[in-house]
Structure formats: structure tokens, C-alpha cells
Design an enzyme around this catalytic site. Structure first.
Site, PDB file in Angstrom:
ATOM      1  N   ASN A   1      -9.572   2.237   2.662  1.00  0.00           N
ATOM      2  CA  ASN A   1      -9.347   2.191   4.106  1.00  0.00           C
ATOM      3  C   ASN A   1      -9.580   3.537   4.791  1.00  0.00           C
ATOM      4  O   ASN A   1      -9.933   3.578   5.967  1.00  0.00           O
ATOM      5  CB  ASN A   1      -7.916   1.722   4.389  1.00  0.00           C
ATOM      6  CG  ASN A   1      -7.734   0.255   4.086  1.00  0.00           C
ATOM      7  OD1 ASN A   1      -8.285  -0.608   4.747  1.00  0.00           O
ATOM      8  ND2 ASN A   1      -6.945  -0.042   3.050  1.00  0.00           N
TER       9      ASN A   1
ATOM     10  N   ALA B   1      -9.087  -5.189  -4.849  1.00  0.00           N
ATOM     11  CA  ALA B   1     -10.070  -4.825  -5.878  1.00  0.00           C
ATOM     12  C   ALA B   1      -9.736  -3.495  -6.530  1.00  0.00           C
ATOM     13  O   ALA B   1      -9.952  -3.308  -7.739  1.00  0.00           O
ATOM     14  CB  ALA B   1     -11.462  -4.781  -5.264  1.00  0.00           C
ATOM     15  N   ASP B   2      -9.204  -2.554  -5.760  1.00  0.00           N
ATOM     16  CA  ASP B   2      -8.845  -1.254  -6.340  1.00  0.00           C
ATOM     17  C   ASP B   2      -7.688  -1.379  -7.318  1.00  0.00           C
ATOM     18  O   ASP B   2      -7.653  -0.733  -8.364  1.00  0.00           O
ATOM     19  CB  ASP B   2      -8.527  -0.238  -5.239  1.00  0.00           C
ATOM     20  CG  ASP B   2      -7.432  -0.717  -4.280  1.00  0.00           C
ATOM     21  OD1 ASP B   2      -7.098  -1.920  -4.268  1.00  0.00           O
ATOM     22  OD2 ASP B   2      -6.909   0.131  -3.530  1.00  0.00           O
TER      23      ASP B   2
ATOM     24  N   ASP C   1     -15.802   3.041  -4.621  1.00  0.00           N
ATOM     25  CA  ASP C   1     -14.452   2.591  -4.316  1.00  0.00           C
ATOM     26  C   ASP C   1     -14.282   2.686  -2.804  1.00  0.00           C
ATOM     27  O   ASP C   1     -14.074   3.773  -2.258  1.00  0.00           O
ATOM     28  CB  ASP C   1     -13.448   3.483  -5.049  1.00  0.00           C
ATOM     29  CG  ASP C   1     -12.004   3.193  -4.667  1.00  0.00           C
ATOM     30  OD1 ASP C   1     -11.725   2.098  -4.136  1.00  0.00           O
ATOM     31  OD2 ASP C   1     -11.139   4.074  -4.902  1.00  0.00           O
TER      32      ASP C   1
END
Length: 262
Positions: free
Chosen positions: A9, A114-115, A6
Site C-alpha cells: 500500500n 498475498a504478502d 511485492d
């Protein structure tokens, strides 16, 4: 073994799953984290990752599949190179196309991170029914899934640490502080005042958004994930479950569903 990453940022969360024959077993056997640094090369990230394998007694050569949910596009090619060079595999990226069959009821699927896709798929697959997923990451995101498993949309707010950093950067006399629950709302020092505003302010933000969302959709489950989830839930009784591995589980479930279609 199945390797899920995962790529966020602030941090990259690495989940290592066991496999039974060709099936990936639920719940990662081991979870590691490393800082997200956009300037790092594939070799530098690989060194960190291989050290994690080695010092925890795992053989990286046993990794059969690698899947990634990334919200840092600049690192996608870096990890694509890493997976090819060090695992001799082709990486699977979670995105609006590789989404485990998630149906977007409205909006532009290309805009979904995507998360958030992984969280939505995991929450519906694991908990069933209509869900709100609150991810306490760099940003605080709310994702809403209806009783048919369709993605409705959600909300995005700056995370508490972004707000804390902004205060420190934009105000000459306010320091950077640790995010923690203060003993009272009326602070007597500058640090206590900032911590009160950050913590209780975010509690209010989250409760208000939950209340408004519940007026717009039926909600069976409210699930929290992300690094600050455990800190925040003490004041937010509406949250029914904390699932720290939710995004990694979503990556696993999406990969399994995609493979099942081949």
C-alpha cells in the site's frame, strides 16, 4: 533472471534474482523500492523500473519470469500490462490459489493477503517448525504457522505510521512526526510525546500479542520483516530473526513450487 514484486500500500519492493539454468537462486541479487501510486499507468511504472535496471547495470531483456504479490487490486491490471508489454511475459500472481501448497487450517483463504501468504510460506520453508511472522509494514501483521506448515491465522493492527498520520490529520495542534525510538518515555515536547506513544506503545502491543499467541500455540521461531523491523527489535527481545527479504523469498518459493507441479 527472475523478477519478484511485492506491491504494498505504501511501497513496491522489487527483487531481482539470479537463475542457474531453470532454478531461481535464493537471496535477491538486487532490491529496489518505489512509491505506490494508484494513478500511475503501466508505462509510468515501466519507466521507473527500466531506469532501475539501466542505472544498476542490468539488462531487462534477460528477465525470464515475473511473479507478483499484490495487496493493491487496482494495480494488478497495471502490472499485468507492464509485464506483457515490456518483458513479453505472462505475470504470475501469488494468491490463495497460487500459494505454494499452503494449507489454511481455518478461516477463509480468499481473505489472506498475498504478502501474508508469501511470508508464511517463506518462514516455514526457511526456518521450519512453528512460526510467528511479524510484518512491520503499512499495517503491522502477525501470521501464525504451525509445526506442520499450516496457516492458522493471525492479527492485524494499524502500523505506527498510520497512527502518526491519524494524529496529525484528526488533531489541530499535533504535527506529523518521524517514527523513531525516543531516549525516554516521558517526552518534554509535543514531538517527543508523540514519538514515545508511538514507539513504546507499539512495543507494548507487539509484546502483548506475542505473549497471547504463545499461550495458544507452540512457537519455535518469531521472525520480523518489513520496513520498521530493524527499529522495533531493539526493544522486543522475543524476536529471534529479522528477514528483510522474507516476502520476496516467499514469492520465489511459491513460484518454484507452482512450476514444479506443471
Amino acid at each position: 533472471m527472475f523478477l519478484a514484486l511485492d506491491v504494498g500500500n505504501t511501497n513496491i519492493t522489487v527483487g531481482l534474482f539470479e537463475m542457474d539454468a531453470d532454478k531461481v537462486l535464493p537471496k535477491p541479487q538486487r532490491i529496489w523500492r518505489m512509491s505506490t501510486t494508484k494513478g500511475r499507468t503501466a508505462d509510468e511504472y515501466a519507466t521507473l523500473l527500466m531506469d532501475m535496471f539501466y542505472y544498476n547495470g542490468f539488462d531487462a531483456k534477460k528477465v525470464k519470469h515475473v511473479a507478483i504479490a499484490s495487496v493493491v487490486p487496482a494495480l494488478n491490471r497495471v502490472f499485468e500490462e507492464l509485464v506483457s508489454k515490456y518483458f513479453n511475459k505472462k505475470v504470475f500472481f501469488v494468491n490463495h490459489i497460487n500459494n505454494g501448497g499452503l494449507v489454511f487450517k481455518a478461516g477463509n483463504p480468499k481473505e489472506a493477503g498475498a504478502d501474508r501468504i508469501a511470508d508464511a510460506v517463506a518462514s516455514y520453508s526457511i526456518y521450519g517448525g512453528s512460526c510467528i511472522v511479524i510484518d512491520f509494514g503499512t499495517a503491522t501483521t502477525f501470521d501464525c504457522i504451525d509445526s506442520k506448515g499450516r496457516y492458522l491465522g493471525g492479527s492485524i493492527a494499524p502500523g505506527p505510521m498510520i497512527s502518526a498520520q491519524s494524529l496529525s490529520l484528526k488533531t489541530a495542534q499535533l504535527p506529523q512526526v518521524e517514527m523513531k525510538k525516543p531516549s525516554k518515555s516521558i517526552g518534554t515536547t509535543t514531538v517527543e510525546c508523540i514519538q514515545s506513544g508511538l514507539f513504546f506503545g507499539y512495543v507494548g502491543l507487539i509484546k502483548e500479542l506475542i505473549a497471547r499467541i504463545k499461550k495458544e500455540m507452540k512457537v519455535n521461531h518469531i521472525i520480523a520483516t518489513g520496513g520498521l523491523a530493524d527499529l522495533m527489535i531493539s526493544e522486543i527481545k522475543e524476536i529471534q530473526a529479522v528477514a528483510p527479504d522474507l516476502t520476496l523469498e516467499g514469492i520465489r518459493i511459491i513460484w518454484e513450487k507452482r512450476r514444479g507441479k506443471k
